[in-house]
Enzyme design. Structure first.
Site, PDB file in Angstrom:
ATOM      1  N   GLY A 296       0.766  -1.224   0.029  1.00 29.93           N
ATOM      2  CA  GLY A 296      -0.168  -0.052   0.003  1.00 29.93           C
ATOM      3  C   GLY A 296       0.835   1.206  -0.043  1.00 29.93           C
ATOM      4  O   GLY A 296       1.930   1.068   0.007  1.00 29.93           O
ATOM      5  N   LYS A 414      -9.091   9.613  11.946  1.00 28.74           N
ATOM      6  CA  LYS A 414     -10.498   9.070  11.986  1.00 28.74           C
ATOM      7  C   LYS A 414     -10.906   8.390  13.113  1.00 28.74           C
ATOM      8  O   LYS A 414     -11.868   8.070  13.234  1.00 28.74           O
ATOM      9  CB  LYS A 414     -10.761   8.382  10.803  1.00 28.74           C
ATOM     10  CG  LYS A 414     -10.763   9.460   9.445  1.00 28.74           C
ATOM     11  CD  LYS A 414     -10.895   8.858   8.101  1.00 28.74           C
ATOM     12  CE  LYS A 414     -10.866   9.860   6.838  1.00 28.74           C
ATOM     13  NZ  LYS A 414      -9.497  10.446   7.023  1.00 28.74           N
TER      14      LYS A 414
END
Length: 626
Positions: A296, A414
């Protein structure tokens, strides 16, 4: 002529020595002729010929000693001239010491000085002549395609850029001056090019000098500096490009080969994070290190950064086969001496994790594998829990079983008072790590940061794609804002936390001020050469499920702990009370039944600050909520 010089520099090395030896012989001969007033005694001709040969041999040996036997003459610099002076002086002294007891009667002492001066002038002169001929041939070979150009920045990078442009036949720039905001440089002449003044001169210079392009050569420029320069260029209606920042130019000093378009990262960038290199090296060099989610955005950058510290083996664990394939190819190219070990596997498979950790016995695990797309996870609650919470527990538990010394969890802003399933699962993952820190000897730390510019699926590539298609650019709400950092900053923060962590901490980088997504969209449209709302429309689509208007970096009940790094803060928080397996078993059972309602309630029990459906609340309401 240019072709001949390229052949001279690249392959015909023997010709170098022929010319250089000829200079030394001619210098010695001329010195003796002048010393004897052109009346050399017939009986001393043989001895004096030997003296010239000794002088030449001594200077050739000295040139080799100061490493002047190689080098491209068309790139001669002031440093080369210093070495030429030292080599000539050393050769003259060595030759003099040999000749002194051997020279015939009446040997003129002035010949020593004359030989030194003429050897120096000849050696330096022939190199300068080659360079001047080369630059003239390069300029002639470019034809009429050169763009009148200014270099913004008359420092080291700007001067290096000017030199490389002159020495290259492939860069279409005719540099007509420098612009620099340092008032002391105004009016100076650098390599024959004038410094006109500061950025406020750009508008006038575009008109008077017919400037078409400005090359920004300030690697140390902050985001605000770059934003100001870009605004000046855009106001003047002139094109602009830049060279990379300090971290990139340090790895590749050839700045001209790295000229590129100004990116939004340049404008939003902040001061670079200065890593405590030695602390990181102590924990990485010669050790096995494992990265999950290695293919990623964050995981791959972690692999690149870790490779700099020479681990014994770098284990890249990921489920995405194609992405791992491409990462392996890149790592073989950029870090050929590092043992890079790709491993295909899923963090939801505990047996596979055990297999990999048992084989490589990593001393550190960087856990970057996670589902991260907020709206997508709202519709895939079971998958989010199974991967982000249960998968994290699998990796963490395997780390404890295999005596991993350090575990770094890559988290998100978040996770702070989350309003989304994704955020709640990341907060639960933090709590899992903080709870397990008390079990076994593995040190668990969490790293929390904001949106990563350019990461897979982030707003940046989406905006680029929309702009390339002619618009519209979609923004969910005119007031929505986010903290941003670059991929490199995110990976560096993880490494710094790894070197500083004692276990049980949540690390947060100083994120600066949040950025409105609307402002980001407008800047990206402007950088692409378009005018916002005229050439490229901006459309507001409404806040998406699970999306917050504003992000936060810490919980109200988290206390700040000072650190030795000015850019990093630590928030100390407790883990889960009681046995963690009770909570995890409940999540497994609800997920197996595909009971998304039960999973949401269980996440709220795990993370009491979970506020599902409250993403539209403003800051004041969010602050007062708890």
């Amino acid at each position: 002529m240019r072709h001949w010089i390229e052949r001279w520099d690249s392959g015909t090395r023997w010709l170098f020595w022929v010319v250089q030896a000829g200079i030394f012989v001619a210098s010695g001969t001329t010195a003796l002729l002048l010393g004897y007033d052109f009346r050399i005694p017939q009986e001393q001709l043989l001895a004096l010929a030997g003296a010239v040969a000794i002088w030449a041999a001594a200077k050739i040996a000295a040139f080799r000693f100061v490493n002047l036997s190689f080098g491209w003459w068309r790139y001669v610099s002031a440093r080369d001239l210093t070495r030429i002076t030292l080599g000539t002086l050393g050769g003259a002294v060595l030759g003099g010491l040999i000749l002194a007891p051997l020279s015939p009667p009446g040997f003129p002492k002035a010949a020593y000085l004359l030989d030194f001066m003429m050897s120096l002038l000849g050696s330096a002169g022939v190199r300068l002549a080659v360079r001047l001929i080369w630059e003239a041939s390069v300029a002639k070979g470019r034809g009429e395609v050169l763009k009148p150009t200014l270099i913004y920045g008359a420092g080291t990078a700007g001067i290096a850029l000017l030199r490389e442009i002159r020495n290259s036949g492939r860069l279409p720039y005719d540099v007509r001056g420098f612009v620099d905001d340092n008032a002391e440089k105004k009016g100076r002449n650098i390599l024959g090019v004038r410094v006109f003044g500061g950025g406020e001169q750009i508008q006038a210079l575009v008109t008077t000098q017919l400037i078409e392009t400005i090359l920004i050569a300030i690697p140390s420029a902050t985001g605000s500096d770059m934003a100001k320069i870009v605004e000046l260029c855009q106001s003047a209606g002139v094109g602009f490009k830049t060279i990379p920042g300090l971290d990139e130019t340090a790895q590749n000093p050839n700045v001209a080969t790295q000229i590129r378009e100004v990116a939004i990262e340049d404008i939003l960038g902040r001061e670079p994070v200065h890593l405590e290199q030695e602390h990181i090296r102590e924990r990485v060099e010669g050790e096995a290190v494992m990265v999950t989610g290695a293919a990623g955005s964050i995981g791959s950058e972690l692999c690149r950064q870790l490779a700099r510290f020479n681990p014994a083996v770098l284990v890249a664990f990921d489920f995405a086969e194609t992405a791992v394939f491409h990462l392996e190819r890149e790592m073989r190219r950029i870090a050929p001496t590092v043992r890079f070990q790709p491993e295909i596997g899923n963090i939801q498979n505990a047996a596979r994790l055990d297999e990999v950790m048992q084989r490589f016995s990593p001393s550190a695990v960087f856990h970057a594998a996670a589902y991260k797309h907020v709206p997508l996870m709202e519709d895939h609650v079971c998958e989010a829990v199974e991967n982000n919470v249960l998968g994290t527990h699998n990796v963490a538990a395997a780390a404890i079983r295999h005596r991993v010394a350090n575990f770094v969890l890559i988290s998100s802003d978040k996770a702070v008072r989350p309003v989304s399933i994704m955020g709640a699962t990341k907060r639960a993952a933090e709590l899992v790590a903080l709870t397990l820190n008390a079990e076994g000897k593995t040190k668990f730390v969490c790293v929390r940061f904001g949106n990563v510019l350019g990461s897979n699926g982030s707003v940046l590539p989406i905006f680029k794609e929309q702009i390339a298609a002619g618009g519209p650019v979609t923004v969910t709400h005119p007031e929505i804002e986010r903290y941003f950092m670059t991929i490199s900053e995110a990976a560096q923060l993880a490494l710094q936390a790894f070197s500083m962590g004692n276990g049980g901490e949540v690390f947060v980088l100083e994120m600066g001020k949040p950025v409105k997504i609307l402002d980001l969209a407008r800047k990206m449209i402007s950088l692409s050469g378009h005018i916002p709302d005229r050439d490229i429309p901006i459309v507001f689509t409404g806040v998406r499920p699970g999306e917050k208007m504003y992000e936060e970096l810490s919980l109200l009940n988290e206390g700040t702990v000072p650190t030795r790094h000015k850019k990093i803060r630590i928030f100390a928080g407790a883990g889960l009370p009681g046995a963690i397996e009770f909570h995890l078993d409940a999540l497994r059972d609800a997920s197996a039944r595909r009971d998304t309602r039960a999973l949401t309630m269980l996440l709220a029990e795990l993370a009491p600050d979970f506020l599902p459906g409250q993403g539209r609340l403003d800051r004041e309401t969010l602050t007062a909520y708890q």
